[in-house]
Motif scaffolding. Structure first.
Motif, PDB file in Angstrom:
ATOM      1  N   GLY A  69       0.799  -1.210   0.000  1.00 25.75           N
ATOM      2  CA  GLY A  69       0.000   0.000   0.000  1.00 25.75           C
ATOM      3  C   GLY A  69       0.831   1.259   0.000  1.00 25.75           C
ATOM      4  O   GLY A  69       1.943   1.285   0.548  1.00 25.75           O
ATOM      5  N   ILE A  70       0.299   2.307  -0.625  1.00 26.97           N
ATOM      6  CA  ILE A  70       0.921   3.624  -0.622  1.00 26.97           C
ATOM      7  C   ILE A  70      -0.113   4.655  -0.174  1.00 26.97           C
ATOM      8  O   ILE A  70      -1.302   4.363  -0.100  1.00 26.97           O
ATOM      9  CB  ILE A  70       1.491   3.994  -2.005  1.00 26.97           C
ATOM     10  N   THR A  71       0.335   5.863   0.095  1.00 27.53           N
ATOM     11  CA  THR A  71      -0.498   6.889   0.699  1.00 27.53           C
ATOM     12  C   THR A  71      -1.117   7.818  -0.338  1.00 27.53           C
ATOM     13  O   THR A  71      -0.499   8.153  -1.338  1.00 27.53           O
ATOM     14  CB  THR A  71       0.340   7.741   1.680  1.00 27.53           C
ATOM     15  N   GLY A  72      -2.365   8.256  -0.052  1.00 31.63           N
ATOM     16  CA  GLY A  72      -3.019   9.296  -0.836  1.00 31.63           C
ATOM     17  C   GLY A  72      -3.517  10.392   0.094  1.00 31.63           C
ATOM     18  O   GLY A  72      -3.825  10.128   1.259  1.00 31.63           O
ATOM     19  N   TYR A  73      -3.616  11.615  -0.407  1.00 32.63           N
ATOM     20  CA  TYR A  73      -3.971  12.770   0.427  1.00 32.63           C
ATOM     21  C   TYR A  73      -5.147  13.545  -0.169  1.00 32.63           C
ATOM     22  O   TYR A  73      -4.953  14.503  -0.917  1.00 32.63           O
ATOM     23  CB  TYR A  73      -2.771  13.707   0.581  1.00 32.63           C
ATOM     24  N   PRO A  74      -6.386  13.160   0.163  1.00 26.19           N
ATOM     25  CA  PRO A  74      -7.540  13.920  -0.340  1.00 26.19           C
ATOM     26  C   PRO A  74      -7.541  15.363   0.125  1.00 26.19           C
ATOM     27  O   PRO A  74      -7.860  16.269  -0.646  1.00 26.19           O
ATOM     28  CB  PRO A  74      -8.739  13.159   0.237  1.00 26.19           C
ATOM     29  N   GLU A  75      -7.227  15.591   1.395  1.00 21.26           N
ATOM     30  CA  GLU A  75      -7.090  16.950   1.915  1.00 21.26           C
ATOM     31  C   GLU A  75      -5.601  17.257   1.965  1.00 21.26           C
ATOM     32  O   GLU A  75      -4.791  16.408   2.315  1.00 21.26           O
ATOM     33  CB  GLU A  75      -7.750  17.083   3.280  1.00 21.26           C
ATOM     34  N   SER A  76      -5.224  18.457   1.626  1.00 16.64           N
ATOM     35  CA  SER A  76      -3.832  18.807   1.376  1.00 16.64           C
ATOM     36  C   SER A  76      -2.915  18.372   2.518  1.00 16.64           C
ATOM     37  O   SER A  76      -3.226  18.542   3.697  1.00 16.64           O
ATOM     38  CB  SER A  76      -3.701  20.317   1.175  1.00 16.64           C
ATOM     39  N   HIS A  77      -1.773  17.807   2.122  1.00 18.43           N
ATOM     40  CA  HIS A  77      -0.722  17.486   3.088  1.00 18.43           C
ATOM     41  C   HIS A  77      -0.016  18.789   3.446  1.00 18.43           C
ATOM     42  O   HIS A  77       0.236  19.636   2.583  1.00 18.43           O
ATOM     43  CB  HIS A  77       0.257  16.490   2.463  1.00 18.43           C
ATOM     44  N   TRP A  83     -10.993  14.568  -5.308  1.00 23.46           N
ATOM     45  CA  TRP A  83      -9.694  13.900  -5.268  1.00 23.46           C
ATOM     46  C   TRP A  83      -9.718  12.575  -6.026  1.00 23.46           C
ATOM     47  O   TRP A  83      -8.819  12.284  -6.808  1.00 23.46           O
ATOM     48  CB  TRP A  83      -9.278  13.676  -3.815  1.00 23.46           C
ATOM     49  N   LEU A  84     -10.756  11.773  -5.810  1.00 21.98           N
ATOM     50  CA  LEU A  84     -10.852  10.505  -6.526  1.00 21.98           C
ATOM     51  C   LEU A  84     -10.903  10.736  -8.032  1.00 21.98           C
ATOM     52  O   LEU A  84     -10.275  10.006  -8.810  1.00 21.98           O
ATOM     53  CB  LEU A  84     -12.086   9.731  -6.062  1.00 21.98           C
ATOM     54  N   GLY A  85     -11.623  11.773  -8.450  1.00 18.19           N
ATOM     55  CA  GLY A  85     -11.661  12.087  -9.871  1.00 18.19           C
ATOM     56  C   GLY A  85     -10.297  12.487 -10.402  1.00 18.19           C
ATOM     57  O   GLY A  85      -9.898  12.077 -11.498  1.00 18.19           O
ATOM     58  N   GLN A  86      -9.576  13.286  -9.609  1.00 18.38           N
ATOM     59  CA  GLN A  86      -8.240  13.715 -10.026  1.00 18.38           C
ATOM     60  C   GLN A  86      -7.295  12.519 -10.150  1.00 18.38           C
ATOM     61  O   GLN A  86      -6.529  12.414 -11.114  1.00 18.38           O
ATOM     62  CB  GLN A  86      -7.679  14.723  -9.011  1.00 18.38           C
ATOM     63  N   VAL A  87      -7.376  11.623  -9.192  1.00 14.92           N
ATOM     64  CA  VAL A  87      -6.527  10.436  -9.216  1.00 14.92           C
ATOM     65  C   VAL A  87      -6.801   9.605 -10.465  1.00 14.92           C
ATOM     66  O   VAL A  87      -5.877   9.172 -11.167  1.00 14.92           O
ATOM     67  CB  VAL A  87      -6.753   9.605  -7.939  1.00 14.92           C
ATOM     68  N   ARG A  88      -8.081   9.377 -10.762  1.00 14.87           N
ATOM     69  CA  ARG A  88      -8.410   8.548 -11.923  1.00 14.87           C
ATOM     70  C   ARG A  88      -8.074   9.246 -13.235  1.00 14.87           C
ATOM     71  O   ARG A  88      -7.670   8.596 -14.214  1.00 14.87           O
ATOM     72  CB  ARG A  88      -9.886   8.145 -11.882  1.00 14.87           C
ATOM     73  N   ARG A  89      -8.217  10.559 -13.290  1.00 20.44           N
ATOM     74  CA  ARG A  89      -7.845  11.276 -14.513  1.00 20.44           C
ATOM     75  C   ARG A  89      -6.352  11.179 -14.795  1.00 20.44           C
ATOM     76  O   ARG A  89      -5.926  11.260 -15.955  1.00 20.44           O
ATOM     77  CB  ARG A  89      -8.275  12.744 -14.427  1.00 20.44           C
ATOM     78  N   ARG A  90      -5.553  11.016 -13.756  1.00 18.57           N
ATOM     79  CA  ARG A  90      -4.116  10.837 -13.924  1.00 18.57           C
ATOM     80  C   ARG A  90      -3.765   9.386 -14.242  1.00 18.57           C
ATOM     81  O   ARG A  90      -2.604   9.011 -14.240  1.00 18.57           O
ATOM     82  CB  ARG A  90      -3.389  11.279 -12.647  1.00 18.57           C
ATOM     83  N   ARG A  91      -4.779   8.575 -14.526  1.00 19.34           N
ATOM     84  CA  ARG A  91      -4.602   7.171 -14.888  1.00 19.34           C
ATOM     85  C   ARG A  91      -3.956   6.359 -13.766  1.00 19.34           C
ATOM     86  O   ARG A  91      -3.197   5.421 -14.019  1.00 19.34           O
ATOM     87  CB  ARG A  91      -3.803   7.041 -16.187  1.00 19.34           C
ATOM     88  N   ILE A  92      -4.270   6.740 -12.549  1.00 21.46           N
ATOM     89  CA  ILE A  92      -3.882   5.926 -11.396  1.00 21.46           C
ATOM     90  C   ILE A  92      -5.042   4.979 -11.138  1.00 21.46           C
ATOM     91  O   ILE A  92      -6.140   5.405 -10.772  1.00 21.46           O
ATOM     92  CB  ILE A  92      -3.593   6.811 -10.165  1.00 21.46           C
ATOM     93  N   VAL A  93      -4.817   3.706 -11.366  1.00 17.57           N
ATOM     94  CA  VAL A  93      -5.907   2.732 -11.371  1.00 17.57           C
ATOM     95  C   VAL A  93      -5.944   1.867 -10.116  1.00 17.57           C
ATOM     96  O   VAL A  93      -6.814   1.008  -9.976  1.00 17.57           O
ATOM     97  CB  VAL A  93      -5.809   1.815 -12.615  1.00 17.57           C
TER      98      VAL A  93
END
Length: 294
Positions: free
Chosen positions: A145-153, A189-199
């Motif tokens: 697993g790796i980390t994601g930050y929906p609210e700004s780090h 954030w989820l939309g941004q992640v998927r638009r960057r082709r992070i699957v």
């Protein structure tokens, strides 16, 4: 203490939720705990064997207590996910020793954040070099697993954080998001992640039913570690816990349910930050499952 008689069942833990709504999300949970003295007893007393348990690591205590608790819980039949913060690893030899110990304990899932140790203990100051080294060691873990930050780090720009996920994607199998209290922010954030082709599938980080007094008491006793340090860096988040009626996991999940259940979000489940209020978190989850017909 007696070992759990039923091992964690074999099933695809990272598969996205495809139906069942909120009840299905509440069944697909992971509990994050801190390696305090009473944590093992609390997990054994209150956490069902089928619920994965992630064990944090704090710069104050080092990674030793994390490995100790993780291997003991694995011996009780739990699916355990130890945190391996890059900035707490001294060198490649230290990482190899950690891997050997976890593999010997039958642990197949690890979470690799950068961590908060300042300065770093050794050569690794970010997660990506550790992930690459794990690949060089033969990819010893089935799940990473790796980390994601929906609210700004507080220390990382949003665009940099998303780009870092893209760089780490080839070395990982899932993402765990840090806490988010706003469904609209989570959706964006989820939309941004998927638009960057992070699957990679996402385990969405949600705070359990935290009591402010207990949280403050725990932070004072154990030092502010990875699971609580965000409160000092995000004072607005702390206010959500402190204000009467300011935070409710029920309300957040009901409002966020449409985006969490959307196929394009590829959400695998919930990552519940228990802050070691383990019994309270499990009681809350069971009660909410009953209310949602789960």
């Amino acid at each position: 203490m007696s070992a759990r008689p039923t091992p964690y069942p074999e099933r695809p833990a990272q598969a996205p939720v495809t139906g069942g709504g909120l009840a299905e999300l509440l069944r697909r949970v992971r509990y994050e705990v801190l390696p305090a003295k009473a944590t093992e007893d609390k997990v054994l007393a209150h956490v069902p064997a089928e619920v994965p348990v992630t064990v944090t690591a704090s710069p104050a205590k080092g990674i030793g207590p994390t490995l100790d608790l993780a291997t003991r819980l694995a011996g009780h039949g739990y699916r355990v996910v130890p945190h391996i913060p890059a900035r707490q690893i001294a060198d490649a030899g230290h990482l190899s020793d950690i891997v050997d110990r976890l593999v010997a304990a039958g642990i197949e899932d690890v979470f690799v954040p950068a961590g908060d140790a300042d300065p770093p203990a050794g050569a690794y100051d970010a997660a990506l070099p550790v992930l690459r080294r794990l690949g060089e060691l033969g990819s010893p873990f089935a799940h990473v697993g790796i980390t994601g930050y929906p609210e700004s780090h507080p220390l990382i720009a949003d665009e940099v954080a998303v780009r870092a996920m893209s760089d780490k994607q080839p070395h990982a199998t899932y993402i765990v998001s840090n806490l988010c209290f706003d469904p609209a922010t989570l959706r964006q954030w989820l939309g941004q992640v998927r638009r960057r082709r992070i699957v990679l599938p996402v385990h969405v980080g949600v705070a359990g039913p935290v009591e402010r007094a207990k949280l403050l008491s725990m932070a004072t006793k154990i030092g502010v570690g990875e699971s609580a340090k965000f409160l000092t860096r995000h004072p607005s988040w702390f206010l959500r816990f402190a204000a009467p009626g300011g935070y409710s996991p029920d309300r957040l999940l009901r409002r966020a349910a449409p985006v969490l259940g959307a196929p394009e979000s590829a959400v695998a489940g919930l990552h519940l930050f228990t802050f070691n209020q383990i019994a309270e978190t499990e009681r809350w989850r069971r009660a909410m499952l009953e209310r949602t017909g789960g």
